[in-house]
Design a protein around this motif. Sequence first.
Motif, short mmCIF file in Angstrom:
data_model
loop_
_atom_site.label_atom_id
_atom_site.label_comp_id
_atom_site.label_asym_id
_atom_site.label_seq_id
_atom_site.Cartn_x
_atom_site.Cartn_y
_atom_site.Cartn_z
N THR A 232 -2.21 -0.73 5.46
CA THR A 232 -2.94 0.23 4.64
C THR A 232 -2.12 0.55 3.41
OG1 THR A 232 -3.95 2.43 4.56
CG2 THR A 232 -1.99 2.20 5.91
N LEU A 233 -2.79 0.86 2.33
CA LEU A 233 -2.12 1.25 1.09
C LEU A 233 -2.13 2.77 0.92
CD1 LEU A 233 -3.86 -1.41 -1.21
CD2 LEU A 233 -1.90 -1.70 0.33
N SER A 234 -2.64 3.49 1.93
CA SER A 234 -2.86 4.93 1.78
C SER A 234 -1.82 5.78 2.51
CB SER A 234 -4.25 5.29 2.31
OG SER A 234 -4.35 4.97 3.68
N LYS A 235 -0.84 5.15 3.12
CA LYS A 235 0.20 5.91 3.81
C LYS A 235 1.49 5.86 3.01
CE LYS A 235 -1.93 5.78 8.37
NZ LYS A 235 -3.27 5.34 7.93
N ALA A 236 2.43 5.01 3.38
CA ALA A 236 3.70 4.97 2.66
C ALA A 236 3.52 4.60 1.19
CB ALA A 236 4.66 3.98 3.34
N LEU A 237 2.47 3.83 0.86
CA LEU A 237 2.27 3.41 -0.52
C LEU A 237 1.60 4.49 -1.37
CD1 LEU A 237 2.93 0.67 0.89
CD2 LEU A 237 1.46 -0.40 -0.80
N GLY A 238 1.15 5.56 -0.74
CA GLY A 238 0.67 6.72 -1.49
C GLY A 238 -0.60 6.52 -2.29
N SER A 239 -1.36 5.46 -2.01
CA SER A 239 -2.55 5.17 -2.80
C SER A 239 -3.77 5.13 -1.89
CB SER A 239 -2.36 3.85 -3.55
OG SER A 239 -3.48 3.57 -4.36
N GLN A 240 -4.57 4.08 -2.00
CA GLN A 240 -5.78 3.92 -1.22
C GLN A 240 -6.02 2.44 -1.06
OE1 GLN A 240 -7.29 6.84 -0.41
NE2 GLN A 240 -8.77 5.91 0.96
N GLY A 241 -6.62 2.03 0.07
CA GLY A 241 -6.96 0.63 0.27
C GLY A 241 -6.28 0.05 1.50
N GLY A 242 -6.54 -1.24 1.75
CA GLY A 242 -5.95 -1.93 2.88
C GLY A 242 -5.78 -3.39 2.56
N ALA A 243 -5.16 -4.13 3.47
CA ALA A 243 -4.93 -5.55 3.21
C ALA A 243 -4.79 -6.31 4.52
CB ALA A 243 -3.67 -5.75 2.36
N VAL A 244 -5.16 -7.59 4.47
CA VAL A 244 -4.89 -8.54 5.55
C VAL A 244 -3.95 -9.59 4.98
CG1 VAL A 244 -5.84 -10.22 7.16
CG2 VAL A 244 -7.15 -8.16 6.59
N LEU A 245 -2.86 -9.88 5.69
CA LEU A 245 -1.86 -10.82 5.23
C LEU A 245 -1.72 -11.96 6.23
CD1 LEU A 245 -0.65 -7.62 4.81
CD2 LEU A 245 0.76 -8.92 3.23
N GLY A 246 -1.71 -13.17 5.73
CA GLY A 246 -1.59 -14.33 6.60
C GLY A 246 -1.56 -15.60 5.78
N SER A 247 -2.08 -16.67 6.35
CA SER A 247 -2.07 -17.96 5.69
C SER A 247 -3.15 -18.05 4.61
CB SER A 247 -2.30 -19.07 6.72
OG SER A 247 -3.62 -19.00 7.23
N ALA A 248 -3.00 -19.04 3.74
CA ALA A 248 -4.02 -19.28 2.71
C ALA A 248 -5.35 -19.66 3.35
CB ALA A 248 -3.55 -20.38 1.76
N LEU A 249 -5.29 -20.38 4.49
CA LEU A 249 -6.51 -20.76 5.19
C LEU A 249 -7.23 -19.53 5.73
CD1 LEU A 249 -8.28 -23.10 6.26
CD2 LEU A 249 -6.84 -23.12 8.32
N LEU A 250 -6.47 -18.58 6.26
CA LEU A 250 -7.08 -17.33 6.75
C LEU A 250 -7.71 -16.57 5.58
CD1 LEU A 250 -7.52 -15.07 8.89
CD2 LEU A 250 -5.31 -14.16 8.15
N ARG A 251 -7.01 -16.48 4.47
CA ARG A 251 -7.55 -15.75 3.32
C ARG A 251 -8.88 -16.35 2.87
NH1 ARG A 251 -7.96 -15.18 -2.17
NH2 ARG A 251 -7.39 -13.11 -3.02
#
Length: 389
Positions: A232-251
């Motif tokens: 999430t981008l809304s906790k330690a990063l102090g903003s808003q949003g989220g992300a999924v991180l992985g391989s290029a194939l997953l993206r």
Amino acid sequence: MSASMTQWLERQASVRERRGLVRRPLPRNADEHFINLASNDYLGLSADPRLADAAADAASRWGAGATSSRLVAGTTRLHLDLEQELARLAGMETALVFSSGYLANIGVITSLGGPGTLIVADEHCHASMIDGFRLSRSRTESFTHNSVEDARQLLTDRPEPRALIAVESLYSVLGDEAPLADLLALAMEYDAVLLIDEAHSLGVTGTGDFQGRGSVAGTSLAGHPNVIVTATLSKALGSQGGAVLGSALLREHLVNRARSFIFDTGLAPASAAAALTAVRIIRDDPWRAGSVRSNAAALAAGLAPALAARGTEVEHGAGAVQSIPMPSAESALAAAGAARTAGVRIGCFRPPSVPDGISRLRLTARATLTPKEIEDSCALLRSILEELP
């Protein structure tokens, strides 16, 4: 509204009132002065002028909103830069930004789920993951919290060709760590994917050169083909949003199959710019993560005497979250209310927000807490706990 629906809503409200489970938004003023031990702003970045300036500049340049889904006209250069720097920070190949962490979890779980995927999930997984399980149409089994052996039993002799092990690196209520290395070994043994929610780790955990980069970066899990990370981008990063991180194939798969990405308006440019600035601060100011953990330890130590007198203790977590078990929902609510009246905000977690059914006070440390704020809040909380029946 129909009479039957009205009657049902009234009965539901009555039950919540009777059980001490009523929840209401607690508004705060911009100029309000209080000690905040309730928010997830772990690094104290939400009010950092650098984030505010980046957000204001992005809003002026790109507009207040993304204007459409990411696949139509909602992707800006900011989104792509943010994805690139998030992936680099966490040690993963690629990232895909969603408009919230909740939607990131739902998106990846539903796009990987289905009748051919078994989901094996820690019983303390966050509600966003649980909702993803329900929407995925996968057979889902829960294992005892942090029990690798219990998870192994659920994976043995599965009929499904694919399997997903779902955990949090740091759990949001107890604040304890998942045995990630052992879980990765299990995933490799059973040809499963390990899905790790880093919502409470990114910006807080990590050691050495990877301070603040989360529980995956700098370990054997980073970039591993069997590992997917959500954040999430809304906790330690102090903003808003989220992300999924992985391989290029997953993206590529998520871009084409994750409904919470395809059909949702993209993250606002201002939020993307603020999060991008926060990623760079985490990279350049690793001291913040250490301050979070030392302040959390100070809070736990300051409350230990009062809790010992009650026959309990702080469940000292590895990150910012410190959890205090309470005898009832009513006592937790009363303690949180007394603290708020005295100028200290703390979290009050009651069923169904607590996975084990035990109501808790949850204290979240911040890098920017001062020694006096810690001392004063501990003194107040000790007095409140000592006065509880």
